[in-house]
Scaffold this active site. Structure first.
Site, PDB file in Angstrom:
ATOM      1  N   LYS A 175       0.845  -1.191   0.000  1.00  0.00           N
ATOM      2  CA  LYS A 175       0.000   0.000   0.000  1.00  0.00           C
ATOM      3  C   LYS A 175       0.886   1.249   0.000  1.00  0.00           C
ATOM      4  CE  LYS A 175      -3.698  -2.648   0.677  1.00  0.00           C
ATOM      5  NZ  LYS A 175      -4.820  -2.770  -0.271  1.00  0.00           N
ATOM      6  N   HIS A 294      -6.389 -13.316  -7.750  1.00  0.00           N
ATOM      7  CA  HIS A 294      -7.234 -12.334  -7.073  1.00  0.00           C
ATOM      8  C   HIS A 294      -8.639 -12.408  -7.663  1.00  0.00           C
ATOM      9  CE1 HIS A 294      -8.759  -8.594  -5.392  1.00  0.00           C
ATOM     10  NE2 HIS A 294      -7.722  -8.598  -4.579  1.00  0.00           N
TER      11      HIS A 294
END
Length: 481
Positions: A175, A294
Site C-alpha cells: 500500500k 485475485h
C-alpha cells in the site's frame, strides 16, 4: 440412423409456444454420475408456477428456446436437454425456490470453464419470467473434472518449493496500491520480506500505469526478493501481477517473470477472464511458476443473495481453470464472509472430496479425483489481534495476508512484518501445545507481545479496530440445523 440424427417424422411438427414444464420438468429423472448438476435459487414473476420457472431455467440454459422449432426433429432432445428434476421451497423467503437441474455432459466442451459458464449462467439470467436467479452450487462430475489441468502445482508442491511446513503462510499487499514509483515499491517489498513475511503482493489494479510500468516493477521486486532471501535464509516471493489488456501481453509479462527466476506471479481471474486464466495456468505449470489469483469483481457477481452466482461456484470454477492461491474472505475482517459458508468453499478449494452439507451451503457431494488443491487467502482488514482466529479458522494450509496490518505499523514496514510473524508463530506454538485459540487467543497475543516490542506496538495501535457488520449472504432457514 443414429439416435443423434434421427428425424422425428412420425411425430410431426406443430408450430407454436408450449409450456417449458411439458418438456423440461422431469421429477422422475434419476441423475447420472456423468451429469453436471446445478442448484439455482429461483424467484419467479407473479403468476409463474415454480415448476414452469425451474423448467425454463433448464431449457434456456441447454437446448430450449421460447417457441417450438422444426429442427428439434433433427436431433434427440432426450439426449441433450437439461432437466429440472427437483424443486424445493426456501423457508423464510416469499416465492423463492431451489430448482435442481441436470445437464448431460455432452453439452460442454472438454476443459473449458468458459463454455460451461456460457451455457449454465448465460442468457437465462435475463429471462423475463424470472424476477431473480442465482446459481448456488454445481456438481462437477469426475468425467468432466479429468479434462482440466487445474491448479498449476497445488498445495503440497508449493510447500516443497518454499520449504515451509506446519504453519499458514504470511503475506502483505503493498500500500498505497497506486501511486508509488517502482523503486519505492521495491523498497517496501524488501522491508516486508526481510521482516519475516513469506510473500508480498501487487494489488489487483496494479498492472502497468504511467507512474509504474510493469517491467520496472518486476525488476525492483525481483531485487527485493533476492536481497531478502540472502539476509533471512528463507525463500521469498512477490505476487507479480501479470494481468494485462490482451492474452499475448499477459503471457509476455509471465515469461519475463520466469526469466527473472521469481517463484510466483498473479492474475485477476474474473476481470481477466477464464480463457486467459486457463492459458496462464498452463504456462505456469510448464514453467514452474506458482499462480496467485485475485477475485476482483466477485462481489458484483456473488454478494446479492437472490441473484448472481455464489462464490462457492466461482471457487470451483477457479480450481478447474487453475490457480494455486485465491482470495476467500476472512470471516473476521472488513470484507463479506459468513463463517460456515466460508469454511464450506474453503474445503471445496483444498480437499479432494467434500460431502454434501447444507449447514455450510454445500448442495452436492464433490469428488475432485486428485485435482490439486488451492490455498485460500485470508485478506482484507485484518491485523495481529485477528491472528488467533485466522489460524483457528483457516488452519495451516492457507495464506494470511495483512496489507494495512503490516504497512500501518507505527515503526514502519519491517517492524510490521516482525509483529505479524511473531503473532503467527505464537499462535501456532500455542495450538500445538493444546491451547484453544478461539478461547485463549487474546492472552496468547498479549503474552507474546511481552518479548516482542514490535508486536506490542501493533497491539496498541489496533486494539479497538473492529468491523461489526452482518453478512448479506447467509444460510437459509432450512439449511440451519
Amino acid at each position: 440412423m443414429s439416435p443423434q440424427t434421427e428425424t422425428k417424422t412420425s411425430v410431426g411438427f406443430k408450430a407454436g409456444v408450449k409450456d417449458y414444464k411439458l418438456t423440461y420438468y422431469t421429477p422422475d429423472y434419476e441423475t447420472k454420475a456423468t451429469d453436471i448438476l446445478a442448484a439455482f435459487r429461483v424467484t419467479p414473476q407473479p403468476g409463474v408456477p415454480p415448476e414452469e420457472a425451474g423448467a425454463a431455467v433448464a431449457a434456456e440454459s441447454s437446448t430450449g428456446t421460447w417457441t417450438t422449432v422444426w429442427t428439434d426433429g433433427l436431433t434427440s432432445l432426450d439426449r441433450y436437454k437439461g432437466r429440472c428434476y427437483h424443486i424445493e421451497r426456501v423457508f423464510g423467503e416469499k416465492d423463492q425456490y431451489i430448482a435442481y437441474v441436470a445437464y448431460p455432459l455432452d453439452l460442454f466442451e472438454e476443459g473449458s470453464v468458459t463454455n460451461m459458464f456460457t451455457s449454465i449462467v448465460g442468457n437465462v439470467f435475463g429471462f423475463k419470467a424470472l424476477r431473480a436467479l442465482r446459481l448456488e452450487d454445481l456438481r462437477i462430475p469426475a468425467a468432466y473434472t479429468k479434462t482440466f489441468q487445474g491448479p498449476p502445482h497445488g498445495i503440497q508442491v508449493e510447500r516443497d518449493k518454499l520449504n515451509k511446513y506446519g504453519r499458514p503462510l504470511l503475506g502483505c499487499t503493498i500500500k498505497p496500491k497506486l501511486g508509488l514509483s517502482a523503486k519505492n515499491y521495491g523498497r517496501a517489498v524488501y522491508e516486508c520480506l526481510r521482516g519475516g513475511l513469506d510473500f508480498t503482493k501487487d494489488d489487483e489494479n496494479v498492472n502497468s500505469q504511467p507512474f509504474m510500468r510493469w517491467r520496472d516493477r518486476f525488476l525492483f521486486c525481483a531485487e527485493a526478493i533476492y536481497k531478502s532471501q540472502a539476509e533471512t535464509g528463507e525463500i521469498k516471493g512477490h505476487y507479480l501481477n501479470a494481468t494485462a489488456g490482451t492474452c499475448e501481453e499477459m503471457l509476455r509479462r509471465a515469461y519475463f517473470a520466469k526469466e527473472l527466476g521469481v517463484p510466483i506471479i498473479m492474475h485477476d481471474y474474473l476481470t481477466g477472464g477464464f480463457t486467459a486464466n486457463t492459458s496462464l495456468a498452463h504456462f505456469c505449470r510448464e514453467n514452474g511458476l506458482l499462480l496467485h489469483i485475485h477475485r476482483a469483481m466477485h462481489a458484483v457477481i456473488d454478494r446479492q443473495k437472490n441473484h448472481g452466482i455464489h462464490f462457492r461456484v466461482l471457487a470451483k470454477a477457479l480450481r478447474l481453470s487453475g490457480g494455486d492461491h485465491i482470495h476467500a474472505g476472512t470471516v473476521v475482517g472488513k470484507l463479506e464472509g459468513e463463517r460456515e459458508i466460508t469454511l464450506g468453499f474453503v474445503d471445496l478449494l483444498r480437499d479432494n472430496f467434500v460431502e454434501k452439507d447444507r449447514s455450510r451451503g454445500i448442495y452436492f457431494t464433490q469428488d475432485w479425483v486428485s485435482l490439486p488443491g488451492v490455498l485460500p487467502v485470508a485478506s482484507g482488514g485484518i491485523h495481529v489481534w485477528h491472528m488467533p482466529a485466522l489460524t483457528d479458522i483457516f488452519g495451516d494450509d492457507s495464506v494470511l495476508q495483512f496489507g494495512g496490518g503490516t504497512l500501518g505499523h507505527p515503526w514502519g514496514n519491517a517492524p510490521g512484518a516482525v509483529a505479524n510473524r511473531v503473532a503467527l508463530e505464537a499462535c501456532v506454538q500455542a495450538r500445538n501445545e493444546g491451547l484453544d485459540l478461539a478461547q485463549d487467543g487474546n492472552s496468547i497475543i498479549r503474552q507474546a507481545s511481552k518479548w516482542s516490542p514490535e508486536l506490542a506496538a501493533a497491539c496498541e495501535v489496533w486494539k479497538e479496530i473492529q468491523f461489526n457488520f452482518k453478512s448479506v449472504d447467509t444460510l437459509d432457514l432450512n439449511e440451519i440445523k
